[in-house]
Design a protein around this motif. Structure first.
Motif, PDB file in Angstrom:
ATOM      1  N   GLN A  84      36.790  74.933  15.648  1.00 22.03           N
ATOM      2  CA  GLN A  84      36.924  76.221  14.967  1.00 22.03           C
ATOM      3  C   GLN A  84      37.562  76.064  13.592  1.00 22.03           C
ATOM      4  O   GLN A  84      37.487  76.951  12.761  1.00 22.03           O
ATOM      5  N   GLN A  85      38.221  74.926  13.390  1.00 20.91           N
ATOM      6  CA  GLN A  85      38.802  74.634  12.082  1.00 20.91           C
ATOM      7  C   GLN A  85      38.630  73.144  11.807  1.00 20.91           C
ATOM      8  O   GLN A  85      38.554  72.349  12.729  1.00 20.91           O
ATOM      9  N   THR A  86      38.539  72.803  10.541  1.00 21.39           N
ATOM     10  CA  THR A  86      38.467  71.407  10.145  1.00 21.39           C
ATOM     11  C   THR A  86      39.863  70.961   9.758  1.00 21.39           C
ATOM     12  O   THR A  86      40.551  71.648   9.001  1.00 21.39           O
ATOM     13  N   ASN A 144      55.781  57.272 -11.471  1.00 23.21           N
ATOM     14  CA  ASN A 144      56.821  56.827 -12.407  1.00 23.21           C
ATOM     15  C   ASN A 144      57.339  55.437 -12.048  1.00 23.21           C
ATOM     16  O   ASN A 144      58.534  55.161 -12.118  1.00 23.21           O
ATOM     17  N   GLY A 145      56.425  54.573 -11.601  1.00 24.70           N
ATOM     18  CA  GLY A 145      56.784  53.200 -11.291  1.00 24.70           C
ATOM     19  C   GLY A 145      57.493  52.992  -9.960  1.00 24.70           C
ATOM     20  O   GLY A 145      57.884  51.879  -9.639  1.00 24.70           O
ATOM     21  N   LYS A 146      57.657  54.033  -9.176  1.00 19.37           N
ATOM     22  CA  LYS A 146      58.332  53.924  -7.876  1.00 19.37           C
ATOM     23  C   LYS A 146      57.313  54.086  -6.759  1.00 19.37           C
ATOM     24  O   LYS A 146      56.442  54.945  -6.837  1.00 19.37           O
ATOM     25  N   PRO A 147      57.421  53.258  -5.702  1.00 16.41           N
ATOM     26  CA  PRO A 147      56.476  53.392  -4.593  1.00 16.41           C
ATOM     27  C   PRO A 147      56.611  54.751  -3.913  1.00 16.41           C
ATOM     28  O   PRO A 147      57.715  55.263  -3.759  1.00 16.41           O
ATOM     29  N   MET A 148      55.475  55.329  -3.537  1.00 14.76           N
ATOM     30  CA  MET A 148      55.456  56.653  -2.915  1.00 14.76           C
ATOM     31  C   MET A 148      54.652  56.624  -1.618  1.00 14.76           C
ATOM     32  O   MET A 148      53.670  55.889  -1.506  1.00 14.76           O
ATOM     33  N   LEU A 149      55.088  57.449  -0.680  1.00  8.76           N
ATOM     34  CA  LEU A 149      54.369  57.682   0.570  1.00  8.76           C
ATOM     35  C   LEU A 149      53.954  59.138   0.581  1.00  8.76           C
ATOM     36  O   LEU A 149      54.760  60.026   0.288  1.00  8.76           O
ATOM     37  N   LEU A 150      52.697  59.389   0.905  1.00  8.95           N
ATOM     38  CA  LEU A 150      52.181  60.744   1.063  1.00  8.95           C
ATOM     39  C   LEU A 150      51.638  60.869   2.477  1.00  8.95           C
ATOM     40  O   LEU A 150      50.787  60.085   2.893  1.00  8.95           O
ATOM     41  N   ALA A 151      52.169  61.819   3.230  1.00 13.10           N
ATOM     42  CA  ALA A 151      51.615  62.162   4.535  1.00 13.10           C
ATOM     43  C   ALA A 151      51.093  63.582   4.391  1.00 13.10           C
ATOM     44  O   ALA A 151      51.810  64.465   3.902  1.00 13.10           O
ATOM     45  N   GLY A 152      49.841  63.805   4.763  1.00 16.64           N
ATOM     46  CA  GLY A 152      49.250  65.115   4.561  1.00 16.64           C
ATOM     47  C   GLY A 152      48.401  65.580   5.722  1.00 16.64           C
ATOM     48  O   GLY A 152      47.852  64.780   6.475  1.00 16.64           O
ATOM     49  N   HIS A 153      48.336  66.877   5.850  1.00 21.91           N
ATOM     50  CA  HIS A 153      47.554  67.559   6.886  1.00 21.91           C
ATOM     51  C   HIS A 153      46.839  68.687   6.147  1.00 21.91           C
ATOM     52  O   HIS A 153      47.499  69.559   5.568  1.00 21.91           O
ATOM     53  N   PHE A 154      45.516  68.639   6.102  1.00 23.35           N
ATOM     54  CA  PHE A 154      44.724  69.608   5.354  1.00 23.35           C
ATOM     55  C   PHE A 154      43.847  70.364   6.342  1.00 23.35           C
ATOM     56  O   PHE A 154      43.178  69.752   7.172  1.00 23.35           O
ATOM     57  N   VAL A 155      43.833  71.692   6.253  1.00 20.60           N
ATOM     58  CA  VAL A 155      43.150  72.521   7.241  1.00 20.60           C
ATOM     59  C   VAL A 155      42.251  73.540   6.539  1.00 20.60           C
ATOM     60  O   VAL A 155      42.661  74.163   5.558  1.00 20.60           O
ATOM     61  N   ALA A 156      41.041  73.693   7.065  1.00 18.22           N
ATOM     62  CA  ALA A 156      40.120  74.746   6.624  1.00 18.22           C
ATOM     63  C   ALA A 156      39.762  75.584   7.855  1.00 18.22           C
ATOM     64  O   ALA A 156      39.272  75.052   8.847  1.00 18.22           O
ATOM     65  N   LYS A 157      40.063  76.868   7.786  1.00 24.45           N
ATOM     66  CA  LYS A 157      39.706  77.784   8.877  1.00 24.45           C
ATOM     67  C   LYS A 157      39.211  79.082   8.252  1.00 24.45           C
ATOM     68  O   LYS A 157      39.949  79.759   7.537  1.00 24.45           O
ATOM     69  N   ASP A 158      37.962  79.392   8.540  1.00 27.65           N
ATOM     70  CA  ASP A 158      37.310  80.552   7.931  1.00 27.65           C
ATOM     71  C   ASP A 158      37.409  80.421   6.407  1.00 27.65           C
ATOM     72  O   ASP A 158      36.996  79.419   5.863  1.00 27.65           O
TER      73      ASP A 158
END
Length: 165
Positions: free
Chosen positions: A108-110, A121-135
Motif C-alpha cells: 500500500q506504500q513504497t 566539509n572534509g569530514k566522514p558522514m553517515l546517512l541513514a534514511g527511510h523514504f516513504v510514498a503513500k498515496d
C-alpha cells in the motif's frame, strides 16, 4: 534544502550528548515520531525531479547528529514514487555518498531504506534514511552523523519510531 534546515536546527537546539526522547505529532502531515530533542520546523518549496512541492521539515540536532523528518504532498499519486527516489538521490548527493544499503518494499506504500557513507566539509558522514510514498504523501526520515558518532541503536530508535497515522 536539508543543509539549511540542519543549520537552523543546530542554531536553535541545545547540543547535548544526552538524548531526551519525546513524541512528536506533525500538524502538517499524518505521522508521529520520537525525536531525541525538541525539533524545529521549517517549510520551503523544493524541486523533486521536476515536481515543485512544499516540504515541511522537522529537525533536531543532538551532539552534532541531525535527526529530521520531511513531508510533502505531490499533485498526483503516480508521481510519489518518483519524488521519493529524487529525495533519496538528493540526500546521498549532499554528502557525495556511496549507498551501502538499499532496500525497497512495496504494498500500500513504497518504502526505501538506505544507508550511505560520504563526506561533508572534509569530514566522514553517515546517512541513514527511510523514504516513504503513500498515496499523494511523501516522507523522508533521516539521521545524518559525522563518522561513527551515532550508535545503530539510536538510528534504529528514531527511524523505527516513525509511524503514519
Amino acid at each position: 534544502m536539508l543543509a539549511a534546515t540542519v543549520l537552523a536546527a543546530t542554531a536553535l537546539s541545545a547540543c547535548s550528548p544526552t538524548f531526551d526522547w519525546r513524541d512528536y505529532r506533525s500538524n502538517d502531515a499524518p505521522y508521529t515520531v520520537l525525536f531525541p530533542a525538541k525539533p524545529v520546523q521549517q517549510t520551503r518549496t523544493i524541486d523533486l525531479d521536476g515536481q515543485q512541492v512544499s516540504m515541511t521539515m522537522a529537525a533536531a540536532v543532538v551532539d552534532g547528529t541531525s535527526f529530521a523528518v520531511g513531508s510533502a504532498e505531490v499533485a498526483d499519486p503516480a508521481h510519489a514514487q518518483i519524488a521519493v527516489l529524487a529525495m533519496k538521490t538528493a540526500m546521498v548527493k549532499n554528502i557525495g555518498g556511496t549507498v551501502t544499503l538499499d532496500k525497497v518494499s512495496g504494498g500500500q506504500q513504497t518504502t526505501i531504506a538506505i544507508e550511505a557513507r560520504g563526506s561533508q566539509n572534509g569530514k566522514p558522514m553517515l546517512l541513514a534514511g527511510h523514504f516513504v510514498a503513500k498515496d499523494k504523501r511523501i516522507y523522508q526520515v533521516i539521521v545524518m552523523a559525522r563518522g561513527k558518532q551515532v550508535s545503530q541503536d539510536t538510528v534504529d530508535t528514531f527511524i523505527s519510531s516513525f509511524k503514519l497515522n
